[in-house]
Design a protein around this motif. Structure first.
Motif, PDB file in Angstrom:
ATOM      1  N   SER A 245       0.391  -0.958  -0.364  1.00 52.78           N
ATOM      2  CA  SER A 245      -0.540   0.376   0.378  1.00 52.78           C
ATOM      3  C   SER A 245       1.027   0.985   0.161  1.00 52.78           C
ATOM      4  CB  SER A 245      -1.123  -0.130   1.739  1.00 52.78           C
ATOM      5  OG  SER A 245      -0.406   0.164   2.032  1.00 52.78           O
ATOM      6  N   LEU A 246       2.076   1.004   0.869  1.00 56.09           N
ATOM      7  CA  LEU A 246       3.491   2.181   0.388  1.00 56.09           C
ATOM      8  C   LEU A 246       3.720   2.993  -1.004  1.00 56.09           C
ATOM      9  CD1 LEU A 246       4.842   1.966   3.544  1.00 56.09           C
ATOM     10  CD2 LEU A 246       3.021   3.297   3.475  1.00 56.09           C
ATOM     11  N   LEU A 247       4.373   1.196  -2.161  1.00 61.82           N
ATOM     12  CA  LEU A 247       4.407   1.547  -2.962  1.00 61.82           C
ATOM     13  C   LEU A 247       3.055   1.482  -3.912  1.00 61.82           C
ATOM     14  CD1 LEU A 247       6.452  -1.940  -2.666  1.00 61.82           C
ATOM     15  CD2 LEU A 247       8.014   0.376  -2.489  1.00 61.82           C
ATOM     16  N   MET A 248       2.636   1.287  -3.708  1.00 59.39           N
ATOM     17  CA  MET A 248       1.292   1.345  -4.561  1.00 59.39           C
ATOM     18  C   MET A 248       0.464   2.280  -4.614  1.00 59.39           C
ATOM     19  SD  MET A 248       1.024  -1.556  -6.960  1.00 59.39           S
ATOM     20  CE  MET A 248       0.369  -2.753  -5.423  1.00 59.39           C
ATOM     21  N   PRO A 249       0.308   4.048  -3.788  1.00 61.92           N
ATOM     22  CA  PRO A 249      -0.649   4.652  -3.173  1.00 61.92           C
ATOM     23  C   PRO A 249      -2.026   4.945  -4.300  1.00 61.92           C
ATOM     24  CG  PRO A 249       1.436   5.815  -3.821  1.00 61.92           C
ATOM     25  CD  PRO A 249       1.644   4.312  -3.883  1.00 61.92           C
ATOM     26  N   ASP A 250      -1.836   4.555  -4.999  1.00 60.92           N
ATOM     27  CA  ASP A 250      -2.819   4.773  -6.458  1.00 60.92           C
ATOM     28  C   ASP A 250      -3.395   3.750  -6.509  1.00 60.92           C
ATOM     29  OD1 ASP A 250      -0.050   3.627  -7.180  1.00 60.92           O
ATOM     30  OD2 ASP A 250      -1.119   3.899  -9.352  1.00 60.92           O
ATOM     31  N   CYS A 251      -3.561   2.781  -5.571  1.00 57.55           N
ATOM     32  CA  CYS A 251      -4.501   1.281  -5.713  1.00 57.55           C
ATOM     33  C   CYS A 251      -5.069   0.684  -4.040  1.00 57.55           C
ATOM     34  CB  CYS A 251      -3.220  -0.113  -6.256  1.00 57.55           C
ATOM     35  SG  CYS A 251      -2.230   0.005  -7.952  1.00 57.55           S
ATOM     36  N   LYS A 252      -5.823   0.871  -4.548  1.00 58.27           N
ATOM     37  CA  LYS A 252      -6.219   0.096  -3.542  1.00 58.27           C
ATOM     38  C   LYS A 252      -6.048  -1.581  -2.546  1.00 58.27           C
ATOM     39  CE  LYS A 252     -11.219   2.080  -3.102  1.00 58.27           C
ATOM     40  NZ  LYS A 252     -12.382   1.748  -3.525  1.00 58.27           N
ATOM     41  N   VAL A 253      -5.284  -1.766  -1.381  1.00 59.16           N
ATOM     42  CA  VAL A 253      -4.741  -2.516  -1.048  1.00 59.16           C
ATOM     43  C   VAL A 253      -5.344  -2.752   0.324  1.00 59.16           C
ATOM     44  CG1 VAL A 253      -2.580  -3.641  -0.102  1.00 59.16           C
ATOM     45  CG2 VAL A 253      -2.759  -2.437  -1.860  1.00 59.16           C
ATOM     46  N   TYR A 254      -5.771  -4.418  -0.675  1.00 59.54           N
ATOM     47  CA  TYR A 254      -6.968  -4.568   1.344  1.00 59.54           C
ATOM     48  C   TYR A 254      -6.038  -6.086   1.684  1.00 59.54           C
ATOM     49  CZ  TYR A 254     -11.407  -2.115  -0.704  1.00 59.54           C
ATOM     50  OH  TYR A 254     -11.672  -1.518  -1.702  1.00 59.54           O
ATOM     51  N   SER A 255      -6.228  -6.301   3.168  1.00 67.60           N
ATOM     52  CA  SER A 255      -5.653  -7.314   3.594  1.00 67.60           C
ATOM     53  C   SER A 255      -6.654  -7.970   4.217  1.00 67.60           C
ATOM     54  CB  SER A 255      -4.868  -6.316   4.716  1.00 67.60           C
ATOM     55  OG  SER A 255      -3.694  -7.999   5.620  1.00 67.60           O
ATOM     56  N   HIS A 256      -6.318  -9.720   4.322  1.00 64.10           N
ATOM     57  CA  HIS A 256      -6.825 -10.795   4.834  1.00 64.10           C
ATOM     58  C   HIS A 256      -5.796 -11.756   5.789  1.00 64.10           C
ATOM     59  CE1 HIS A 256     -10.120 -13.394   6.420  1.00 64.10           C
ATOM     60  NE2 HIS A 256      -9.010 -14.374   6.268  1.00 64.10           N
ATOM     61  N   ASP A 257      -5.571 -11.187   7.165  1.00 63.14           N
ATOM     62  CA  ASP A 257      -5.082 -11.436   8.361  1.00 63.14           C
ATOM     63  C   ASP A 257      -5.304 -12.238   9.261  1.00 63.14           C
ATOM     64  OD1 ASP A 257      -5.359  -9.197   9.702  1.00 63.14           O
ATOM     65  OD2 ASP A 257      -5.033  -7.960   7.980  1.00 63.14           O
ATOM     66  N   CYS A 258      -4.348 -12.065  10.755  1.00 63.97           N
ATOM     67  CA  CYS A 258      -4.798 -12.705  11.473  1.00 63.97           C
ATOM     68  C   CYS A 258      -4.745 -12.102  12.636  1.00 63.97           C
ATOM     69  CB  CYS A 258      -3.481 -13.100  11.981  1.00 63.97           C
ATOM     70  SG  CYS A 258      -3.363 -14.474  10.613  1.00 63.97           S
ATOM     71  N   GLY A 259      -4.983 -10.449  11.801  1.00 61.19           N
ATOM     72  CA  GLY A 259      -5.900  -9.365  12.991  1.00 61.19           C
ATOM     73  C   GLY A 259      -4.749  -9.052  13.996  1.00 61.19           C
ATOM     74  N   ASN A 260      -5.520  -8.379  15.447  1.00 56.54           N
ATOM     75  CA  ASN A 260      -4.398  -7.475  16.480  1.00 56.54           C
ATOM     76  C   ASN A 260      -4.302  -8.539  18.047  1.00 56.54           C
ATOM     77  OD1 ASN A 260      -3.132  -5.578  14.962  1.00 56.54           O
ATOM     78  ND2 ASN A 260      -5.200  -4.869  15.010  1.00 56.54           N
ATOM     79  N   SER A 261      -5.244  -9.526  17.876  1.00 61.84           N
ATOM     80  CA  SER A 261      -5.463 -10.151  18.928  1.00 61.84           C
ATOM     81  C   SER A 261      -4.754 -11.485  19.623  1.00 61.84           C
ATOM     82  CB  SER A 261      -6.741 -11.236  18.555  1.00 61.84           C
ATOM     83  OG  SER A 261      -8.146 -10.450  18.702  1.00 61.84           O
ATOM     84  N   TRP A 262      -4.552 -11.589  20.381  1.00 57.57           N
ATOM     85  CA  TRP A 262      -3.429 -12.703  21.141  1.00 57.57           C
ATOM     86  C   TRP A 262      -4.824 -13.968  20.404  1.00 57.57           C
ATOM     87  CZ3 TRP A 262       1.348 -12.155  20.652  1.00 57.57           C
ATOM     88  CH2 TRP A 262       2.313 -10.578  20.709  1.00 57.57           C
ATOM     89  N   PRO A 263      -4.131 -15.260  20.531  1.00 55.73           N
ATOM     90  CA  PRO A 263      -4.908 -16.623  20.346  1.00 55.73           C
ATOM     91  C   PRO A 263      -4.621 -16.813  21.275  1.00 55.73           C
ATOM     92  CG  PRO A 263      -2.870 -16.933  18.793  1.00 55.73           C
ATOM     93  CD  PRO A 263      -3.270 -15.158  19.175  1.00 55.73           C
ATOM     94  N   SER A 264      -6.333 -17.178  22.491  1.00 54.14           N
ATOM     95  CA  SER A 264      -6.264 -17.645  23.480  1.00 54.14           C
ATOM     96  C   SER A 264      -6.076 -18.607  23.917  1.00 54.14           C
ATOM     97  CB  SER A 264      -7.787 -16.578  24.329  1.00 54.14           C
ATOM     98  OG  SER A 264      -8.651 -17.128  23.240  1.00 54.14           O
ATOM     99  N   PHE A 265      -5.968 -19.945  23.246  1.00 54.86           N
ATOM    100  CA  PHE A 265      -6.222 -21.139  23.622  1.00 54.86           C
ATOM    101  C   PHE A 265      -5.165 -21.979  22.515  1.00 54.86           C
ATOM    102  CE2 PHE A 265      -8.531 -23.993  20.451  1.00 54.86           C
ATOM    103  CZ  PHE A 265      -8.920 -23.067  19.393  1.00 54.86           C
ATOM    104  N   GLY A 266      -4.919 -23.067  22.579  1.00 56.78           N
ATOM    105  CA  GLY A 266      -3.738 -24.038  22.088  1.00 56.78           C
ATOM    106  C   GLY A 266      -4.315 -25.124  22.039  1.00 56.78           C
ATOM    107  N   GLY A 267      -4.835 -25.056  20.168  1.00 57.73           N
ATOM    108  CA  GLY A 267      -5.195 -26.028  19.021  1.00 57.73           C
ATOM    109  C   GLY A 267      -4.004 -26.407  17.851  1.00 57.73           C
ATOM    110  N   THR A 268      -4.490 -26.682  17.581  1.00 61.51           N
ATOM    111  CA  THR A 268      -4.121 -27.302  16.292  1.00 61.51           C
ATOM    112  C   THR A 268      -4.051 -25.685  14.982  1.00 61.51           C
ATOM    113  OG1 THR A 268      -6.303 -27.676  14.564  1.00 61.51           O
ATOM    114  CG2 THR A 268      -5.583 -29.772  15.289  1.00 61.51           C
ATOM    115  N   HIS A 269      -3.144 -25.879  14.130  1.00 60.99           N
ATOM    116  CA  HIS A 269      -3.211 -24.626  13.343  1.00 60.99           C
ATOM    117  C   HIS A 269      -3.926 -24.386  12.100  1.00 60.99           C
ATOM    118  CE1 HIS A 269      -0.199 -23.251   9.468  1.00 60.99           C
ATOM    119  NE2 HIS A 269      -1.042 -22.218  10.793  1.00 60.99           N
ATOM    120  N   THR A 270      -5.014 -24.536  11.988  1.00 58.24           N
ATOM    121  CA  THR A 270      -6.273 -24.733  11.855  1.00 58.24           C
ATOM    122  C   THR A 270      -6.909 -24.580  12.911  1.00 58.24           C
ATOM    123  OG1 THR A 270      -6.704 -26.351   9.776  1.00 58.24           O
ATOM    124  CG2 THR A 270      -8.840 -25.040  10.301  1.00 58.24           C
ATOM    125  N   GLU A 271      -7.030 -24.552  13.367  1.00 56.08           N
ATOM    126  CA  GLU A 271      -7.916 -24.008  15.197  1.00 56.08           C
ATOM    127  C   GLU A 271      -7.494 -22.511  15.050  1.00 56.08           C
ATOM    128  OE1 GLU A 271      -9.412 -28.116  17.004  1.00 56.08           O
ATOM    129  OE2 GLU A 271      -7.154 -27.108  17.776  1.00 56.08           O
TER     130      GLU A 271
END
Length: 312
Positions: free
Chosen positions: A258-284
């Motif tokens: 988004s910094l390199l391409m300010p003329d474009c729209k860049v969306y993010s699907h990411d892991c957010g800002n929370s800490w995982p609250s429990f242990g589980g599988t990778h997918t969980e």
């Protein structure tokens, strides 16, 4: 049967080391009793224990003597605990050190937040001169290890734990630094889905197969120099991007693009800002963080509906 990224790394490095006597394998007590490199080339294998900062410093000494050290440990411990040593030895002094960071993202699900690594790419990307690779599947992991072994540049290679995937098909002559398009489909489109890493690429493949008017571009290398080199090509594909990456939004590939391409729209699907609250599988653990096929599909639909709303 496919190997996981970390097993493919060990096997491929051993193959290379049989022919190249400069290759040295360093581990932070992760090898177990059946490490293939240790079994076959014990005089060039060193288990350094839980001493990540000292390990980078020792690797710098080996590199100074024209050896090529590959050092493997948890991503969280290499990128965070050893950050200063990486900054100085690899970023500042450009020592030919290759870090192979297994357990990237939350792939060590049961180990808990102390062993998760959702900030590592941001940290390493802030240092100069270090190539960052996030290969997808066994074939691409092997190719990245091959490229790292003949490159004079410092490397940070991010892997998962035990996940196994078949890599997307790449022409044999192409470097992994080249953008790879699913089904070799590169065309002007309304939305380009960009994937970084293993779980993200699997999600992106599903989105591409079930959505209209999208292109899927897989990025293996996401260091600053490579991202800068991609911008013209990415602009030729779309003006709107959804980056899928097992990382926090802050310092992610999406944020840098988004910094390199300010003329474009860049969306993010990411892991957010929370800490995982429990242990589980990778997918969980990923699902708890909102990183999943279902959430990515919902986000894609929202992005595609924006254009419809604007034209009504």
């Amino acid at each position: 049967m496919s190997l996981s990224g970390r097993d493919a790394y060990r096997d491929e490095l051993t193959n290379i080391a049989r022919m190249n006597e400069k290759i040295v394998c360093l581990e932070a007590d992760l090898g177990g009793k059946d490490h293939i490199f240790q079994n076959e080339i014990p005089n060039r294998f060193f288990n350094l224990g839980i001493a990540e900062m000292a390990s980078i410093d020792m690797a710098a000494g080996l590199a100074e003597k024209d050896l090529i050290p590959f050092f493997s440990t948890f991503a969280s411990f290499s990128a965070l605990r050893a950050a200063e040593s990486i900054k100085l030895a690899m970023g500042y002094m450009k020592k030919n050190i290759k870090i192979v960071a297994a357990y990237g993202g939350v792939s060590g699900g049961w180990f808990g937040s102390t062993h998760h690594s959702l900030e590592d790419i941001a940290i390493i990307q802030s240092f100069q001169n270090i190539k960052i690779a996030c290969p997808h599947g066994e074939e691409e992991t092997r190719k990245v290890i091959q490229e790292a072994s003949i490159s004079p540049d410092p490397y940070y290679i991010r892997l998962s734990r035990n996940d196994t995937f078949k890599s997307m098909t790449r022409p044999e002559q192409d470097s992994c630094e080249k953008i790879l398009y699913q089904d070799n489909q590169r065309c002007k489109t309304d939305l380009c889905i960009i994937s970084v890493g293993e779980q993200a690429t699997e999600i992106a493949k599903e989105l591409y197969n079930n959505a209209n008017n999208v292109v899927h571009a897989h990025l293996c290398y996401v260091d600053r120099e490579n991202l800068e080199s991609y911008t013209d090509e990415l602009r030729s594909v779309s003006e709107k991007f959804l980056v899928i990456e097992e990382h926090r939004a802050t310092g992610s590939t999406a944020s840098y693009l988004s910094l390199l391409m300010p003329d474009c729209k860049v969306y993010s699907h990411d892991c957010g800002n929370s800490w995982p609250s429990f242990g589980g599988t990778h997918t969980e653990v990923l699902e708890e963080l909102g990183f999943s096929n279902e959430k990515a599909f919902a986000q894609l639909r929202e992005i595609q509906n924006e254009k419809k709303l604007l034209t009504m």
